[in-house]
Write a protein that holds these residues in place. Structure first.
Motif, PDB file in Angstrom:
ATOM      1  N   HIS A  72      -4.748  26.113  -1.470  1.00 41.02           N
ATOM      2  CA  HIS A  72      -3.608  25.040  -0.855  1.00 41.02           C
ATOM      3  C   HIS A  72      -4.163  24.714   0.184  1.00 41.02           C
ATOM      4  O   HIS A  72      -4.851  25.357   1.833  1.00 41.02           O
ATOM      5  CB  HIS A  72      -2.613  26.375  -0.999  1.00 41.02           C
ATOM      6  N   LYS A  74      -2.354  24.783   3.289  1.00 37.16           N
ATOM      7  CA  LYS A  74      -2.067  26.196   4.364  1.00 37.16           C
ATOM      8  C   LYS A  74      -3.238  26.773   4.634  1.00 37.16           C
ATOM      9  O   LYS A  74      -2.866  27.374   5.334  1.00 37.16           O
ATOM     10  CB  LYS A  74      -0.969  25.840   3.855  1.00 37.16           C
ATOM     11  N   CYS A 106      -9.417  12.860   3.679  1.00 40.19           N
ATOM     12  CA  CYS A 106      -8.841  14.416   4.205  1.00 40.19           C
ATOM     13  C   CYS A 106      -9.354  14.748   5.749  1.00 40.19           C
ATOM     14  O   CYS A 106      -8.140  14.956   6.753  1.00 40.19           O
ATOM     15  CB  CYS A 106      -8.963  16.258   4.009  1.00 40.19           C
ATOM     16  N   TRP A 255      -3.694  17.164  -5.688  1.00 40.61           N
ATOM     17  CA  TRP A 255      -2.181  17.472  -5.204  1.00 40.61           C
ATOM     18  C   TRP A 255      -3.132  18.040  -3.805  1.00 40.61           C
ATOM     19  O   TRP A 255      -1.717  17.882  -2.762  1.00 40.61           O
ATOM     20  CB  TRP A 255      -2.207  18.916  -6.102  1.00 40.61           C
ATOM     21  N   ARG A 258      -2.325  15.318  -1.632  1.00 36.70           N
ATOM     22  CA  ARG A 258      -0.315  14.496  -1.297  1.00 36.70           C
ATOM     23  C   ARG A 258       0.226  16.434  -0.259  1.00 36.70           C
ATOM     24  O   ARG A 258       0.849  16.116   1.044  1.00 36.70           O
ATOM     25  CB  ARG A 258      -0.116  14.756  -2.595  1.00 36.70           C
ATOM     26  N   GLN A 259      -0.558  17.205  -0.727  1.00 36.78           N
ATOM     27  CA  GLN A 259      -0.195  18.003   0.352  1.00 36.78           C
ATOM     28  C   GLN A 259      -0.503  18.161   1.430  1.00 36.78           C
ATOM     29  O   GLN A 259      -0.080  18.693   2.620  1.00 36.78           O
ATOM     30  CB  GLN A 259      -0.137  19.699  -0.468  1.00 36.78           C
ATOM     31  N   TRP A 260      -1.386  17.611   1.707  1.00 36.81           N
ATOM     32  CA  TRP A 260      -2.437  17.411   2.490  1.00 36.81           C
ATOM     33  C   TRP A 260      -1.334  17.068   4.171  1.00 36.81           C
ATOM     34  O   TRP A 260      -1.614  18.271   5.635  1.00 36.81           O
ATOM     35  CB  TRP A 260      -3.520  16.977   3.199  1.00 36.81           C
ATOM     36  N   GLU A 262       1.843  15.873   3.404  1.00 36.91           N
ATOM     37  CA  GLU A 262       3.046  15.892   3.908  1.00 36.91           C
ATOM     38  C   GLU A 262       2.962  17.662   4.325  1.00 36.91           C
ATOM     39  O   GLU A 262       4.396  17.852   4.538  1.00 36.91           O
ATOM     40  CB  GLU A 262       3.698  16.391   1.932  1.00 36.91           C
ATOM     41  N   SER A 263       2.124  18.395   3.727  1.00 39.50           N
ATOM     42  CA  SER A 263       2.386  19.364   4.731  1.00 39.50           C
ATOM     43  C   SER A 263       2.160  19.471   6.625  1.00 39.50           C
ATOM     44  O   SER A 263       2.373  20.498   7.004  1.00 39.50           O
ATOM     45  CB  SER A 263       2.037  20.571   4.122  1.00 39.50           C
ATOM     46  N   GLY A 264       1.752  18.132   6.782  1.00 41.62           N
ATOM     47  CA  GLY A 264       1.877  18.033   8.061  1.00 41.62           C
ATOM     48  C   GLY A 264       0.159  18.452   8.497  1.00 41.62           C
ATOM     49  O   GLY A 264      -0.189  18.597  10.366  1.00 41.62           O
ATOM     50  N   ARG A 265      -1.493  19.164   7.637  1.00 39.32           N
ATOM     51  CA  ARG A 265      -2.353  19.408   7.971  1.00 39.32           C
ATOM     52  C   ARG A 265      -2.658  18.409   8.430  1.00 39.32           C
ATOM     53  O   ARG A 265      -4.262  18.084   9.897  1.00 39.32           O
ATOM     54  CB  ARG A 265      -3.211  20.126   6.975  1.00 39.32           C
TER      55      ARG A 265
END
Length: 354
Positions: A72, A74, A106, A255, A258-260, A262-265
């Motif tokens: 993940h 985070k 990223c 995934w 996108r999560q990188w 959208e999570s603010g990382r």
């Protein structure tokens, strides 16, 4: 007299210790390629010292699957990066692709990321071939003048030959529109039909697996599709329905991307956007790099494959004309590429106009 329980445990432990390392490595290799998550794999390794040592054997790491490599965003840290690099050094094709995508999109290490993706593509990794095609079509990491349409079409063709449905659809549109290849409308539409049949097969197989009561209907539909004799759908004697097509899943690295963000990382510079397809995660590297919907102008896509999936899943119900967006965005951006919002004439629901 009954054997003491303590002695039984001792004998069992001795039997395990007597197993050859090759046997343990073989078992761990199967586990690393099939584990459902990284925590599943790591929990097994933590059960004993021998598992922990042999679990980092190069042969085990070389077969590491995409789900084991997923972490993940985070929880991303230097140790995660080191583990991926160790798998890359061991020769894991999934590690080449995963770390390449993370570095390229990223960590903004474009050169290293592109090199790793290319190495995975040379190992005939279909998602890597398709990702390279998307990079070539968009000129990602450079200017719009760095686009290489011929290379993108060739990579899409190679990925489609390996069974990648999005690449098959992309190459079909290339042939239909003369985009990077000589125009052949008939062949392009044939490939687009094949892509739709493949998707339908996957849906039917998923329905059979989840709802056995509907198996009769699905079997009849499968037989009807089989009678179409589509050459790109391979058959296998090991499959009860005559097909070796498996239900595709979104690759874990998509995934992660996108999560990188959208999570603010990861932060997007002003004017840059994520691909609107939820299962993609690719991000623009210059303003207006991706194609926008020509009807509403509110969504953008890195590829025709993403546009087609998002149209079926979501955007078809949401798309509506939005007056003035073309003027506000200078006619779609410096690339001048628009994605049709619906109602195309290719008879397959994938209405992309370039």
């Amino acid at each position: 007299m009954r054997r003491p329980l303590k002695q039984l445990h001792k004998n069992e432990e001795n039997l395990f210790e007597e197993l050859p390392d090759d046997v343990v490595v073989f078992i761990l290799t199967k586990l690393s390629s099939s584990a459902s998550s990284s925590s599943h794999f790591l929990n097994i390794l933590s059960t004993c010292k021998r598992f922990k040592q042999l679990g980092l054997h190069p042969l085990v790491l070389s077969k590491t699957g995409s789900k084991v490599l997923f972490v993940h965003p985070k929880k991303w840290c230097d140790s995660s990066h080191r583990f991926l690099k160790r798998c890359v050094d061991a020769g894991s094709v999934e590690a080449f692709y995963t770390l390449g995508m993370i570095r390229f999109y990223c960590l903004q290490n474009r050169k290293s990321g592109l090199s790793l993706i290319a190495k995975a593509a040379m190992m005939m990794h279909a998602p890597a071939l398709y990702s390279l095609a998307v990079i070539q079509f968009n000129g990602s990491g450079g200017s719009k003048h760095d686009k290489d349409l011929r290379a993108g079409a060739a990579l899409s063709a190679r990925a489609s030959s390996l069974g990648h449905i999005d690449a098959l659809r992309e190459f079909g549109h290339c042939l239909q529109d003369g985009y990077g290849v000589k125009q052949n409308v008939t062949e392009g539409r044939r490939l687009l039909v094949q892509a739709n049949i493949r998707e339908l097969l996957l849906v039917l197989r998923a329905v059979v697996a989840e709802s056995p009561s509907r198996a009769g209907f699905c079997q009849e539909a499968l037989r009807s599709l089989k009678n179409l004799a589509v050459p790109l759908i391979n058959t296998s004697n090991n499959d009860e329905n005559g097909y070796n097509v498996t239900v595709p899943e979104v690759h874990p690295v998509n995934w992660f991307l996108r999560q990188w963000f959208e999570s603010g990382r990861g932060t997007l510079e002003e004017g840059l956007r994520l691909c609107s397809h939820m299962g993609c995660g690719r991000v623009e590297m210059r303003p207006h790099e991706f194609r926008r919907c020509s009807v509403c102008g509110t969504v953008n896509y890195c590829s025709r494959g993403c546009q087609s999936l998002d149209w079926k899943l979501r955007h078809k119900m949401e798309c509506s004309p939005l007056e003035g967006w073309l003027e506000e965005n200078n006619g779609g951006g410096d690339d001048g590429l628009l994605v049709g919002g619906g109602g195309g004439n290719d008879n397959n629901g994938n209405d992309v106009a370039v």
